[in-house]
Motif scaffolding. Structure first.
Motif, PDB file in Angstrom:
ATOM      1  N   ARG A  27      35.462  43.868  36.562  1.00 42.80           N
ATOM      2  CA  ARG A  27      35.925  43.363  37.860  1.00 42.80           C
ATOM      3  C   ARG A  27      36.064  44.537  38.810  1.00 42.80           C
ATOM      4  O   ARG A  27      36.821  45.468  38.548  1.00 42.80           O
ATOM      5  CB  ARG A  27      37.261  42.636  37.664  1.00 42.80           C
ATOM      6  CG  ARG A  27      37.840  42.030  38.928  1.00 42.80           C
ATOM      7  CD  ARG A  27      37.109  40.779  39.374  1.00 42.80           C
ATOM      8  NE  ARG A  27      37.916  40.051  40.343  1.00 42.80           N
ATOM      9  CZ  ARG A  27      37.780  40.192  41.680  1.00 42.80           C
ATOM     10  NH1 ARG A  27      36.850  41.007  42.175  1.00 42.80           N
ATOM     11  NH2 ARG A  27      38.564  39.508  42.493  1.00 42.80           N
ATOM     12  N   GLY A  48      38.741  31.473  39.390  1.00 43.92           N
ATOM     13  CA  GLY A  48      39.613  31.523  38.216  1.00 43.92           C
ATOM     14  C   GLY A  48      41.031  31.144  38.598  1.00 43.92           C
ATOM     15  O   GLY A  48      41.698  30.356  37.910  1.00 43.92           O
ATOM     16  N   SER A  96      42.316  40.172  35.584  1.00 44.30           N
ATOM     17  CA  SER A  96      41.406  39.247  36.267  1.00 44.30           C
ATOM     18  C   SER A  96      41.449  37.855  35.632  1.00 44.30           C
ATOM     19  O   SER A  96      41.329  37.704  34.411  1.00 44.30           O
ATOM     20  CB  SER A  96      39.968  39.761  36.218  1.00 44.30           C
ATOM     21  OG  SER A  96      39.102  38.755  36.695  1.00 44.30           O
ATOM     22  N   LYS A 106      39.261  43.734  44.010  1.00 46.08           N
ATOM     23  CA  LYS A 106      40.379  43.845  43.057  1.00 46.08           C
ATOM     24  C   LYS A 106      40.837  45.295  42.900  1.00 46.08           C
ATOM     25  O   LYS A 106      42.012  45.560  42.652  1.00 46.08           O
ATOM     26  CB  LYS A 106      39.915  43.301  41.706  1.00 46.08           C
ATOM     27  CG  LYS A 106      41.031  43.009  40.736  1.00 46.08           C
ATOM     28  CD  LYS A 106      41.538  41.598  40.902  1.00 46.08           C
ATOM     29  CE  LYS A 106      42.468  41.170  39.778  1.00 46.08           C
ATOM     30  NZ  LYS A 106      42.957  39.806  40.017  1.00 46.08           N
ATOM     31  N   ASP A 124      28.717  32.700  34.589  1.00 48.44           N
ATOM     32  CA  ASP A 124      29.249  33.934  33.996  1.00 48.44           C
ATOM     33  C   ASP A 124      30.402  33.635  33.038  1.00 48.44           C
ATOM     34  O   ASP A 124      30.460  34.175  31.934  1.00 48.44           O
ATOM     35  CB  ASP A 124      29.726  34.904  35.093  1.00 48.44           C
ATOM     36  CG  ASP A 124      28.622  35.897  35.484  1.00 48.44           C
ATOM     37  OD1 ASP A 124      27.588  35.934  34.784  1.00 48.44           O
ATOM     38  OD2 ASP A 124      28.809  36.636  36.471  1.00 48.44           O
TER      39      ASP A 124
END
Ligand code: GDP
Length: 469
Positions: A257, A116, A363, A261, A347
């Motif tokens: 997430r 990402g 996220s 993280k 996803d």
């Protein structure tokens, strides 16, 4: 105006009055006639449920207002025509008639972070490329997720100029006549381009603001739309992934997430926190449709393979979908390879098929899914609930609001507002208050969100007058 519109508008006004009278009567009643703690608890529980139902009825009435105001077809047409225009401008920029002499902006897909974050890095480059009228050249050979590069999965960014010479390149900002300028990561870019989010282009600003509830999200989504055009094989994989899930409609996507993280960039959030909002979303749809939603489809994406089973065990009223193998491949240790890349792309694609997302906007996975989801709706700005941050773009210029009313602080956490004050927004506490810094007083603290409006940053971008629809 259409009759239905006027009727609906008055209906909403009546419901708002009634909501206020209901709230005041109940709360003043409690003050007047104290209840025992047990009585109070029962009273408040029922009270919250009643308020929620009244609120949902008003939400539905507001949605209906947009259906009957006579502009729905216009919104559809405008969404398409504005997107077509921007796509054509990007296409034209990326496909110069003379590859050799076209100015280029070079970026590498090598930022030390996840998918990402890397895509967002490339999109920031793309926006700067558009702003400086340079075609974007994305160097991705040796990409840590896929050594063969980005173009094995996605269409090349250019057809007419696929392998340009990069001779004589200079680092950003270079000079206007320099053929190739290389742009580094946003965290250290100097000078900072004025095109950085949340800036939107002046020549399109009125149209974007008219169309979309969060103009910068729409603007970013246009660059994703161009950049993430799947190659045939990937498109087939994505289509199959949707088909094999067999979602019913409406479908909610949740992104949970975890792993690296948690405790570093974000807090742990239990499944219950996500499901609270999933339940609320389906309740709202039931009020809207006036009947129960029998199958409540939820797609679960996570880097923690245990989450799906936990959802299924604790929430039997919902139909959960997910890919346990993908979640396993998302583990930190095995993250940067082709398998996990396919997993995260699937996803994100499935999350972007949702009607509503519940996730943590800290996220980038969920922020990207939300950005891509915009392509499916004329205005999908409110199709999410984030458990933490508001939407933002990594490295963005300050997100600002303007006070539209004065505010006198009621406690030490709150800050003063005077009408017209500019506030740098840090976040929303999702309880009626935002946090931010008042530029006039330099104080940081909470203020009621409703006393502000967005201060949209409108910047001169090139207007591509030679591109017409
Ligand atoms: P962020 O760290 O959450 O802001 O997002 P990034 O995309 O930058 O990095 C996280 C990486 O962890 C992703 O790119 C994936 O490789 C992996 N990951 C995180 N969440 C998921 C998920 O829900 N599904 C899959 N397949 N991978 C995930």
């Amino acid at each position: 105006p259409p009759l239905e519109y006027e009727l609906m508008r008055r209906h909403i006004k009546r419901d708002l009055d009634e909501l206020w009278w209901f709230l005041r009567d109940n709360l003043e009643g409690v003050v007047r006639k104290p209840e025992t703690p047990a009585e109070l608890q029962t009273h408040l529980k029922g009270f919250v449920e009643d308020i929620q139902h009244r609120e949902q009825a008003m939400q539905v009435a507001l949605m209906n207002l947009a259906q009957v105001d006579g502009f729905e077809q216009w919104r559809k047409n405008e969404a398409k025509s504005l997107s077509d225009l921007v796509q054509k401008r990007i296409y034209t920029l990326q496909n110069p008639s003379d590859c050799q002499s076209a100015k280029k902006l070079l970026c590498s897909l090598n930022k030390g972070c996840g998918f990402g974050c890397q895509v967002h890095h490339a999109i920031y480059c793309f926006i700067v490329a558009y702003g400086t009228e340079r075609m974007l050249v994305l160097k991705s050979k040796g990409w840590k997720y896929n050594k063969a590069g980005f173009e094995e999965l996605y269409m090349p960014l250019s057809e007419t100029c696929p392998k340009p010479s990069l001779e004589g390149k200079r680092s950003w900002p270079g000079t206007p006549d320099r053929l190739v300028v290389e742009l580094g990561i946003v965290d250290s870019v100097n000078p900072r381009p004025e095109f950085l989010p949340p800036s939107i282009p002046k020549d399109l600003s009125e149209r974007i603001i008219l169309l979309h509830g969060d103009p910068i999200v729409w603007w970013v989504s246009q660059f994703l739309k161009y950049m993430l055009r799947p190659q045939r094989d990937l498109q087939q994989t994505l289509d199959e992934s949707v088909e094999s899930q067999g979602f019913s409609s409406p479908m909610v996507g949740i992104h949970v997430r975890r792993t690296d993280k948690v405790g570093t960039e974000a807090a742990f959030h239990g499944v219950d926190e996500y499901m609270k909002h999933v339940k609320e979303y389906f309740q709202l749809q039931e009020v809207r449709q006036g009947r129960p939603i029998v199958t409540k489809s939820v797609y679960v994406a996570s880097d923690d393979p245990k989450v799906l089973a936990e959802c299924q065990k604790n929430y039997p009223d919902f139909t959960f979908h997910g890919n346990p193998d993908i979640a396993k491949s998302a583990a930190v240790s095995s993250r940067y390879n082709k398998d996990s890349l396919k997993g995260i792309i699937i996803d994100i694609h499935l999350l972007a098929q949702a009607d509503y997302l519940v996730c943590t906007f800290s996220s980038q996975v969920c922020r990207i899914a939300y950005e891509i989801l915009q392509e499916r709706f004329t205005d999908g700005a409110d199709r999410f609930k984030s458990l933490d941050d508001i939407w933002y773009y990594g490295g963005q210029s300050e997100h600002q609001q303007i006070a539209i009313m004065d505010h006198t602080p009621k406690n030490r956490q709150e800050i003063e507002l005077k009408k017209g004050d500019v506030i740098g927004v840090a976040g929303n506490h999702w309880n009626g208050f935002n946090k931010g810094r008042n530029h006039r007083t330099n104080r940081v603290g909470l203020y009621p969100s409703y006393k502000t409006k967005e201060n949209i940053k409108i910047v001169d971008f090139p207007s591509y007058p030679h591109v017409e629809l």
